[in-house]
Design a protein around this motif. Structure first.
Motif, short mmCIF file in Angstrom:
data_model
loop_
_atom_site.label_atom_id
_atom_site.label_comp_id
_atom_site.label_asym_id
_atom_site.label_seq_id
_atom_site.Cartn_x
_atom_site.Cartn_y
_atom_site.Cartn_z
N THR A 69 0.81 -1.22 0.00
CA THR A 69 0.00 0.00 0.00
C THR A 69 0.84 1.27 0.00
N GLU A 89 3.81 3.34 -1.84
CA GLU A 89 4.60 3.50 -3.06
C GLU A 89 6.09 3.51 -2.79
N TYR A 117 -9.37 -2.21 -1.14
CA TYR A 117 -8.96 -2.05 -2.54
C TYR A 117 -7.49 -1.60 -2.61
N ASN A 118 -7.07 -0.81 -1.63
CA ASN A 118 -5.69 -0.32 -1.65
C ASN A 118 -4.69 -1.46 -1.55
N PHE A 173 -5.05 -2.03 -5.82
CA PHE A 173 -4.01 -1.05 -6.11
C PHE A 173 -2.64 -1.61 -5.77
N ALA A 196 -1.39 -3.78 -8.56
CA ALA A 196 -0.94 -2.95 -9.68
C ALA A 196 0.41 -2.29 -9.36
N ARG A 197 0.56 -1.78 -8.13
CA ARG A 197 1.82 -1.12 -7.74
C ARG A 197 3.00 -2.07 -7.88
N SER A 229 -13.39 -6.52 -4.31
CA SER A 229 -11.98 -6.17 -4.53
C SER A 229 -11.28 -7.25 -5.35
N TYR A 242 -8.11 -6.80 -13.55
CA TYR A 242 -6.74 -6.35 -13.78
C TYR A 242 -5.92 -7.50 -14.37
#
Length: 245
Positions: free
Chosen positions: A61, A63, A109-110, A114, A117-118, A167, A174
């Motif tokens: 979560t 970056e 979702y984070n 996400f 994806a990160r 989620s 994705y």
């Protein structure tokens, strides 16, 4: 020696997946939000004679954490062969669509969407350097829109987790797009449901963690003729394994 990165690998299915990949001759980076927990997991593996393991601080979560992990791993290897996006949370109670609050949705979702994806975007360059790169996104049959909307599905009346399920459905989408974008390469990208498993995540209810990890490892080790862009659940479909999105 081939290498693999597993997120959320300090315990549960992630830890067992790391163990099985080590047994298959991989060098495994265990991503752990808390480095101390990751280091303790590596110590356990080394006590079993599985020495090709290394803990990496990795909060999906964050970056900065993801980028730092990419730099650390990239300084040790020239190519990454396997990425297993395993880290996930259930969002907590209440689970229902009408009662769960927006903070639950965002937090879940984070991590589950996400975060995938990160990490994937951060490590895609190292994966591209592998001759046979594999990405396994750990999913769940609860994230299948087809099964969730089918009254004949055995789990129809009790597998309703609006936050977690939605989620994972988003993560599945994705996966579909990722596999499509990498369709003309050596990549194999799949979503895999390990099944309802005895871990902290399920309050230690369900099947054996060894079997769950084996289902994930299978798709991390597939050869060039293996599937890509598919969704598998041996628990929901014991014969053909592939299940509908």
């Amino acid at each position: 020696m081939k290498s693999a990165l597993i997120t959320g690998a300090n315990k549960g299915i992630g830890f067992e997946t790391a163990k099985q990949l080590l047994q298959n001759g991989y060098y495994v980076f265990l991503g752990s939000r808390d480095l101390k927990n990751g280091s303790e997991a590596v110590t356990k593996l080394k006590l079993e004679g599985l020495t090709s393991a290394e803990a990496v601080q990795l909060d999906v979560t964050d970056e900065h954490s993801v980028k730092a992990a990419r730099e650390e791993i990239g300084s040790n290897i020239n190519a990454l062969d396997v990425l297993i996006n395993n880290a996930g949370i259930n969002g907590g109670m209440p689970y229902t669509a009408l009662e769960a609050n927006t903070d639950q949705f965002f937090t879940t979702y984070n991590t589950n969407v996400f975060g995938v994806a990160r990490v994937t975007q951060a490590f895609i360059d190292l994966l591209r350097k592998s001759s046979e790169p594999r990405i396994v996104n750990v999913s769940t049959s609860v994230g299948s829109l087809s099964l969730q909307s089918n009254p004949a599905w055995p789990a129809y009346d009790y597998a309703k987790y609006a936050v977690y399920g939605s989620s994972k459905a988003a993560m599945n989408m994705y996966t579909v797009h990722l596999a499509y974008e990498l369709r003309d390469t050596a990549f194999k990208v799949n979503a895999v449901c390990p099944g309802y498993t005895k871990t902290e995540f399920t309050n230690y209810n369900g099947g054996d963690v060894e079997e769950a990890a084996k289902r994930i490892v299978k798709y991390a080790l597939i050869d060039r003729n293996g599937p890509t862009g598919k969704f598998f659940s041996e628990e929901s479909n014991p014969e053909a394994h592939e299940i509908p999105w």
